[in-house]
Design a protein around this motif. Sequence first.
Motif, mmCIF file in Angstrom:
data_model
loop_
_atom_site.group_PDB
_atom_site.id
_atom_site.type_symbol
_atom_site.label_atom_id
_atom_site.label_comp_id
_atom_site.label_asym_id
_atom_site.label_seq_id
_atom_site.Cartn_x
_atom_site.Cartn_y
_atom_site.Cartn_z
ATOM 1 N N SER A 1 40.908 68.060 2.339
ATOM 2 C CA SER A 1 40.500 69.717 3.554
ATOM 3 C C SER A 1 41.773 69.730 4.035
ATOM 4 O O SER A 1 42.134 70.430 4.953
ATOM 5 C CB SER A 1 39.427 69.161 4.273
ATOM 6 O OG SER A 1 40.569 68.088 5.253
ATOM 7 N N HIS A 2 42.584 69.404 4.059
ATOM 8 C CA HIS A 2 44.441 68.922 4.303
ATOM 9 C C HIS A 2 44.095 69.230 5.538
ATOM 10 O O HIS A 2 45.251 69.814 6.164
ATOM 11 C CB HIS A 2 45.087 70.865 4.204
ATOM 12 C CG HIS A 2 46.167 70.504 3.818
ATOM 13 N ND1 HIS A 2 46.554 69.692 3.226
ATOM 14 C CD2 HIS A 2 46.760 71.487 4.265
ATOM 15 C CE1 HIS A 2 48.264 70.137 3.017
ATOM 16 N NE2 HIS A 2 48.168 71.301 4.068
ATOM 17 N N THR A 3 43.492 68.015 6.566
ATOM 18 C CA THR A 3 43.218 67.953 7.636
ATOM 19 C C THR A 3 44.457 67.196 8.374
ATOM 20 O O THR A 3 45.025 66.486 7.162
ATOM 21 C CB THR A 3 42.096 67.083 8.141
ATOM 22 O OG1 THR A 3 42.145 66.992 9.712
ATOM 23 C CG2 THR A 3 42.200 65.334 7.490
ATOM 24 N N HIS A 4 45.806 67.906 9.104
ATOM 25 C CA HIS A 4 46.802 67.142 9.690
ATOM 26 C C HIS A 4 46.325 65.782 10.368
ATOM 27 O O HIS A 4 47.342 65.584 11.004
ATOM 28 C CB HIS A 4 47.796 68.325 10.185
ATOM 29 C CG HIS A 4 48.137 68.996 8.572
ATOM 30 N ND1 HIS A 4 47.820 69.102 7.954
ATOM 31 C CD2 HIS A 4 49.835 69.350 8.739
ATOM 32 C CE1 HIS A 4 48.539 69.785 6.911
ATOM 33 N NE2 HIS A 4 49.693 69.596 7.043
ATOM 34 N N CYS A 5 44.904 65.620 10.698
ATOM 35 C CA CYS A 5 45.018 63.804 11.639
ATOM 36 C C CYS A 5 43.887 63.259 10.562
ATOM 37 O O CYS A 5 43.101 63.028 11.045
ATOM 38 C CB CYS A 5 43.672 65.370 12.422
ATOM 39 S SG CYS A 5 44.839 65.642 13.923
ATOM 40 N N GLY A 6 44.389 63.090 9.978
ATOM 41 C CA GLY A 6 43.971 61.556 8.331
ATOM 42 C C GLY A 6 45.208 61.195 7.977
ATOM 43 O O GLY A 6 46.573 61.146 8.793
ATOM 44 N N PRO A 7 44.767 59.737 7.663
ATOM 45 C CA PRO A 7 45.442 59.274 7.535
ATOM 46 C C PRO A 7 47.053 59.732 5.860
ATOM 47 O O PRO A 7 46.005 60.281 5.038
ATOM 48 C CB PRO A 7 44.921 58.032 6.311
ATOM 49 C CG PRO A 7 43.829 58.566 5.941
ATOM 50 C CD PRO A 7 43.741 59.880 6.571
#
Length: 462
Positions: free
Chosen positions: A118-124
């Motif tokens: 999803s391209h979340t910038h709050c993932g590992p």
Amino acid sequence: MLRIHSLLFCLILFAPVSRAAEPAKTGDLKWKAGLAKSVITPKQPIWMAGYGSRTEPAEGALHDLYIRVLVLEDAHGQRGVILSSDTLGIPKSIYDDVAKQVEQQFQLKRSQILLHGSHTHCGPVLRGALYDAYPLTDSEIEKINTYSDWLTEEVVATIGRALQDLKPATVSYGIGTSDFGVNRRTNREPDVPILREQNLLMGPVDHTVPVLAVRNNDGKLMAAVFAYACHNTVLSFQKWCGDYSGFAQYDLESKHPGAMALFCMGCGADQNPIPRRSVELAETYGKKLSASVDEVLSKPMKPLSASLNMKHEFVSLTMQPLPKTEELEKMAAGAIGYSQRWANRMLKMIQSNTEIAREYPYPVSTWNLGSDLVWVALGGEVVVDYSLRLKAEHGEATMITAYANDVMAYIPSRRVLMEGGYEGQSSMMIYGLPTERWAEDVEERIAKAVGQLIESVRKGNQ
Ligand SMILES: [Zn+2]
């Protein structure tokens, strides 16, 4: 102008048909669908992906991160696996491992799997992805590797569970819109609220929200796959979170108990959600997107007949040569940061006579669902020009997703490559490839391969 034209086209193509509700006749239920999801929130405080400016690992979660899997089986038993993940992107190391294992365990080929991030910038941070971007120590890398091995097992196991869950289903398609994505190359972030108010936002955008609905024999929603072309970067804090798409998935799943919502990122590499940087805004955009998906679901959608044809190819993309050694030495001696770390690594490769690759195997997949919809899945961070071009070339019933099956770099169009800037050039160092720029034919090579693959899957469905 192009956008208005595209919208009109899709309104005509997907104009409401006489039925008021979704078909639930047994005769239509020739698809089968299986679903499974797993929580992938790291249990340890490992490093977070996407921003090089972070100085410490995550501190807990705002909400859980997930992988969600949908398996579709057509009337002839052909199976396709869609994985949506709350990650920055599935890197090649994990994609290759998953591809190998699902072939051994479930006899699935690469053409049959679409692994999305999803391209979340709050993932590992995941194994081997963007290491030059972060100030990682050996012990942080060890934690990333351990987590990545575990994630690979979870992905394979979750695909296995979804394959065990196949039930009769219908599949249909529709297109909505949502307008919070802004072209970030042509609009300064602080100016956006006033530009939006004055209708003066500039630059190409794709505000469409393609939706694939999977329903059971009572017409009840089993799953909705949806896409949007905009960076998942509302938040930049220290907590695990799916960002706007995470909120959209939570919202849709709460409105449709028992159903699964799978976000797949579109060609949003040069698009940002603006304004941003608050949890409230991430939730607001998530709910906007969810409302747009719901609107599509509430209207008649285009039923897709139960045939699935899938093709995959690694397209060879050429990388331009490295800068001269003197330039790399200057960068390596510069301030600590991604360009200094990258230049040091490149110099070490040159000094040790390591063979430096000039080509990259870029993954492209195309699926034809029924005789109507073509789904194109592209690797990397793809700019919006590709979405607009491919739909213009192949029709509005073309769903384009990116960040799929390897995220190795930004993928600029020829226009963006020639303009340069972050998406055209400097982001290449952050990703760590041995080049500062793709060759000038990058767009043509990808568009040509997509065209050939589309022709091939359409023939297969005739
Ligand atoms: Zn990005």
